[in-house]
Design a protein around this motif. Sequence first.
Motif, PDB file in Angstrom:
ATOM      1  N   MET A 122      20.711  10.013  15.374  1.00  0.00           N
ATOM      2  CA  MET A 122      20.871   9.998  16.815  1.00  0.00           C
ATOM      3  C   MET A 122      20.269   8.709  17.351  1.00  0.00           C
ATOM      4  SD  MET A 122      19.824  12.935  19.560  1.00  0.00           S
ATOM      5  CE  MET A 122      18.070  12.916  19.297  1.00  0.00           C
ATOM      6  N   ASP A 123      21.102   7.888  17.990  1.00  0.00           N
ATOM      7  CA  ASP A 123      20.675   6.586  18.499  1.00  0.00           C
ATOM      8  C   ASP A 123      20.593   6.619  20.017  1.00  0.00           C
ATOM      9  OD1 ASP A 123      20.023   3.894  18.609  1.00  0.00           O
ATOM     10  OD2 ASP A 123      22.107   3.231  18.477  1.00  0.00           O
ATOM     11  N   LEU A 124      19.377   6.872  20.547  1.00  0.00           N
ATOM     12  CA  LEU A 124      19.141   6.881  21.991  1.00  0.00           C
ATOM     13  C   LEU A 124      18.698   5.504  22.456  1.00  0.00           C
ATOM     14  CD1 LEU A 124      17.178  10.218  22.523  1.00  0.00           C
ATOM     15  CD2 LEU A 124      19.494   9.707  23.308  1.00  0.00           C
ATOM     16  N   ASN A 125      19.211   5.100  23.619  1.00  0.00           N
ATOM     17  CA  ASN A 125      18.867   3.802  24.182  1.00  0.00           C
ATOM     18  C   ASN A 125      18.783   3.946  25.700  1.00  0.00           C
ATOM     19  OD1 ASN A 125      18.600   0.871  24.229  1.00  0.00           O
ATOM     20  ND2 ASN A 125      20.664   0.867  25.091  1.00  0.00           N
ATOM     21  N   VAL A 126      17.813   3.282  26.314  1.00  0.00           N
ATOM     22  CA  VAL A 126      17.713   3.202  27.770  1.00  0.00           C
ATOM     23  C   VAL A 126      17.891   1.747  28.154  1.00  0.00           C
ATOM     24  CG1 VAL A 126      16.207   3.473  29.776  1.00  0.00           C
ATOM     25  CG2 VAL A 126      16.212   5.217  27.997  1.00  0.00           C
ATOM     26  N   ARG A 127      18.709   1.526  29.172  1.00  0.00           N
ATOM     27  CA  ARG A 127      18.964   0.178  29.672  1.00  0.00           C
ATOM     28  C   ARG A 127      19.206   0.242  31.172  1.00  0.00           C
ATOM     29  NH1 ARG A 127      24.096   0.064  31.212  1.00  0.00           N
ATOM     30  NH2 ARG A 127      25.669   1.214  30.057  1.00  0.00           N
ATOM     31  N   PRO A 128      19.110  -0.906  31.855  1.00  0.00           N
ATOM     32  CA  PRO A 128      19.427  -0.915  33.293  1.00  0.00           C
ATOM     33  C   PRO A 128      20.887  -0.526  33.535  1.00  0.00           C
ATOM     34  CG  PRO A 128      18.226  -2.896  32.675  1.00  0.00           C
ATOM     35  CD  PRO A 128      18.594  -2.199  31.398  1.00  0.00           C
ATOM     36  N   ALA A 129      21.112   0.202  34.617  1.00  0.00           N
ATOM     37  CA  ALA A 129      22.476   0.592  34.998  1.00  0.00           C
ATOM     38  C   ALA A 129      23.243  -0.631  35.467  1.00  0.00           C
ATOM     39  CB  ALA A 129      22.431   1.642  36.097  1.00  0.00           C
ATOM     40  N   ARG A 130      24.552  -0.591  35.249  1.00  0.00           N
ATOM     41  CA  ARG A 130      25.458  -1.658  35.681  1.00  0.00           C
ATOM     42  C   ARG A 130      26.581  -1.052  36.524  1.00  0.00           C
ATOM     43  NH1 ARG A 130      25.590  -2.794  29.637  1.00  0.00           N
ATOM     44  NH2 ARG A 130      27.505  -1.579  29.795  1.00  0.00           N
ATOM     45  N   LEU A 131      27.248  -1.882  37.283  1.00  0.00           N
ATOM     46  CA  LEU A 131      28.347  -1.386  38.111  1.00  0.00           C
ATOM     47  C   LEU A 131      29.452  -0.741  37.285  1.00  0.00           C
ATOM     48  CD1 LEU A 131      28.636  -4.043  40.959  1.00  0.00           C
ATOM     49  CD2 LEU A 131      28.022  -1.625  41.171  1.00  0.00           C
ATOM     50  N   ASP A 132      29.644  -1.187  36.058  1.00  0.00           N
ATOM     51  CA  ASP A 132      30.698  -0.562  35.252  1.00  0.00           C
ATOM     52  C   ASP A 132      30.288   0.815  34.713  1.00  0.00           C
ATOM     53  OD1 ASP A 132      28.934  -1.593  33.347  1.00  0.00           O
ATOM     54  OD2 ASP A 132      30.518  -2.340  32.031  1.00  0.00           O
ATOM     55  N   ASP A 133      29.080   1.273  35.044  1.00  0.00           N
ATOM     56  CA  ASP A 133      28.617   2.616  34.670  1.00  0.00           C
ATOM     57  C   ASP A 133      28.913   3.661  35.741  1.00  0.00           C
ATOM     58  OD1 ASP A 133      27.303   1.848  32.218  1.00  0.00           O
ATOM     59  OD2 ASP A 133      25.583   1.136  33.398  1.00  0.00           O
ATOM     60  N   VAL A 134      29.357   3.249  36.927  1.00  0.00           N
ATOM     61  CA  VAL A 134      29.348   4.167  38.068  1.00  0.00           C
ATOM     62  C   VAL A 134      30.180   5.427  37.864  1.00  0.00           C
ATOM     63  CG1 VAL A 134      28.681   2.420  39.762  1.00  0.00           C
ATOM     64  CG2 VAL A 134      31.110   2.913  39.384  1.00  0.00           C
ATOM     65  N   HIS A 135      31.294   5.346  37.160  1.00  0.00           N
ATOM     66  CA  HIS A 135      32.089   6.563  36.934  1.00  0.00           C
ATOM     67  C   HIS A 135      31.347   7.539  36.026  1.00  0.00           C
ATOM     68  CE1 HIS A 135      35.247   4.044  38.659  1.00  0.00           C
ATOM     69  NE2 HIS A 135      35.751   5.192  39.077  1.00  0.00           N
ATOM     70  N   ASP A 136      30.694   7.024  34.985  1.00  0.00           N
ATOM     71  CA  ASP A 136      29.884   7.881  34.124  1.00  0.00           C
ATOM     72  C   ASP A 136      28.736   8.500  34.916  1.00  0.00           C
ATOM     73  OD1 ASP A 136      31.317   7.432  31.738  1.00  0.00           O
ATOM     74  OD2 ASP A 136      30.154   5.622  31.297  1.00  0.00           O
TER      75      ASP A 136
ATOM     76  N   GLU B 141      21.722   6.205  26.921  1.00  0.00           N
ATOM     77  CA  GLU B 141      22.905   6.210  26.065  1.00  0.00           C
ATOM     78  C   GLU B 141      22.596   6.918  24.758  1.00  0.00           C
ATOM     79  OE1 GLU B 141      25.156   2.032  26.941  1.00  0.00           O
ATOM     80  OE2 GLU B 141      23.311   1.906  25.774  1.00  0.00           O
ATOM     81  N   LEU B 142      23.575   7.628  24.281  1.00  0.00           N
ATOM     82  CA  LEU B 142      23.540   8.206  22.941  1.00  0.00           C
ATOM     83  C   LEU B 142      24.740   7.641  22.204  1.00  0.00           C
ATOM     84  CD1 LEU B 142      22.488  10.206  20.790  1.00  0.00           C
ATOM     85  CD2 LEU B 142      23.957  11.932  21.847  1.00  0.00           C
TER      86      LEU B 142
ATOM     87  N   ILE C 188      24.786   9.294  28.848  1.00  0.00           N
ATOM     88  CA  ILE C 188      24.598  10.747  28.942  1.00  0.00           C
ATOM     89  C   ILE C 188      23.558  11.145  29.993  1.00  0.00           C
ATOM     90  CG2 ILE C 188      25.332  11.145  26.564  1.00  0.00           C
ATOM     91  CD1 ILE C 188      22.247  11.569  25.944  1.00  0.00           C
ATOM     92  N   GLY C 189      22.938  10.158  30.643  1.00  0.00           N
ATOM     93  CA  GLY C 189      21.931  10.472  31.646  1.00  0.00           C
ATOM     94  C   GLY C 189      21.533   9.230  32.422  1.00  0.00           C
ATOM     95  N   PHE C 190      20.760   9.452  33.480  1.00  0.00           N
ATOM     96  CA  PHE C 190      20.254   8.325  34.262  1.00  0.00           C
ATOM     97  C   PHE C 190      18.990   8.719  35.009  1.00  0.00           C
ATOM     98  CE2 PHE C 190      23.091  10.381  37.355  1.00  0.00           C
ATOM     99  CZ  PHE C 190      22.338  10.370  38.519  1.00  0.00           C
TER     100      PHE C 190
ATOM    101  N   GLY D 267      15.359  12.875  28.112  1.00  0.00           N
ATOM    102  CA  GLY D 267      14.724  12.937  29.428  1.00  0.00           C
ATOM    103  C   GLY D 267      13.341  12.321  29.397  1.00  0.00           C
ATOM    104  N   LYS D 268      12.607  12.602  28.341  1.00  0.00           N
ATOM    105  CA  LYS D 268      11.269  12.022  28.178  1.00  0.00           C
ATOM    106  C   LYS D 268      11.357  10.504  28.063  1.00  0.00           C
ATOM    107  CE  LYS D 268       7.246  12.377  25.168  1.00  0.00           C
ATOM    108  NZ  LYS D 268       6.653  13.034  24.001  1.00  0.00           N
ATOM    109  N   PHE D 269      12.328  10.017  27.293  1.00  0.00           N
ATOM    110  CA  PHE D 269      12.545   8.582  27.113  1.00  0.00           C
ATOM    111  C   PHE D 269      12.862   7.914  28.460  1.00  0.00           C
ATOM    112  CE2 PHE D 269      15.264   5.420  24.373  1.00  0.00           C
ATOM    113  CZ  PHE D 269      14.329   4.416  24.577  1.00  0.00           C
ATOM    114  N   LEU D 270      13.785   8.511  29.222  1.00  0.00           N
ATOM    115  CA  LEU D 270      14.148   7.985  30.541  1.00  0.00           C
ATOM    116  C   LEU D 270      12.948   7.986  31.489  1.00  0.00           C
ATOM    117  CD1 LEU D 270      17.554   9.539  31.709  1.00  0.00           C
ATOM    118  CD2 LEU D 270      16.935   7.126  31.729  1.00  0.00           C
ATOM    119  N   PHE D 271      12.252   9.112  31.534  1.00  0.00           N
ATOM    120  CA  PHE D 271      11.129   9.268  32.454  1.00  0.00           C
ATOM    121  C   PHE D 271      10.019   8.272  32.126  1.00  0.00           C
ATOM    122  CE2 PHE D 271       7.410  11.565  34.201  1.00  0.00           C
ATOM    123  CZ  PHE D 271       7.837  11.690  35.509  1.00  0.00           C
TER     124      PHE D 271
END
Length: 166
Positions: A1-15, A63-64, A69-71, A104-108
């Motif tokens: 399982m490859d979890l990653n957190v990154r800044p949101a971009r405009l091309d993410d808005v539909h997700d 991201e997974l 998958i979350g924000f 959720g812990k990673f994001l928080f």
Amino acid sequence: MDLNVRPARLDDVHDLARILVAGWHSTYKNIVSKSFLERLTIEKSVERMKKNVSDLDYFFVLELNNDVIGFSAGGKQRSDEFAEYKGEVYSIYLYEEFQGLGGGKFLFNTMLKSLREEQMDPITVAVLSQNTPAIKFYEKMGGECIGKDQIQIGDDFFEELIYAYK
């Protein structure tokens, strides 16, 4: 399982809009009115997400395997009542099927670290008092309940618990 957190971009808005609407339906289905949930649409939420991604300095996606998958969103404290707390986590949403896997812990933690790096510490987060799973999460993450507030959602008023992270 490859979890990653990154800044949101405009091309993410539909997700982001899909996650927001799904999150409201899964989390608040027995709390807020059915009519309010029925009015939440992906189309309307896309516009809200465009504004948030453009305007907020602290907006991250989870991201997974490269799928969003979350924000989480955060920034300066918005409440005058808790003005001594410089930062605030505004929201955190994950698809229900991915909750409990550590994302959720990673994001928080990413949000807390980012706010602290900008001297927005201590930090609060508000959670509806009926949202027991979120309350347990924020307490497990070390939050201390410091107060209560009221929020209007649709035509109804709800109690929020305010958690602090010092």
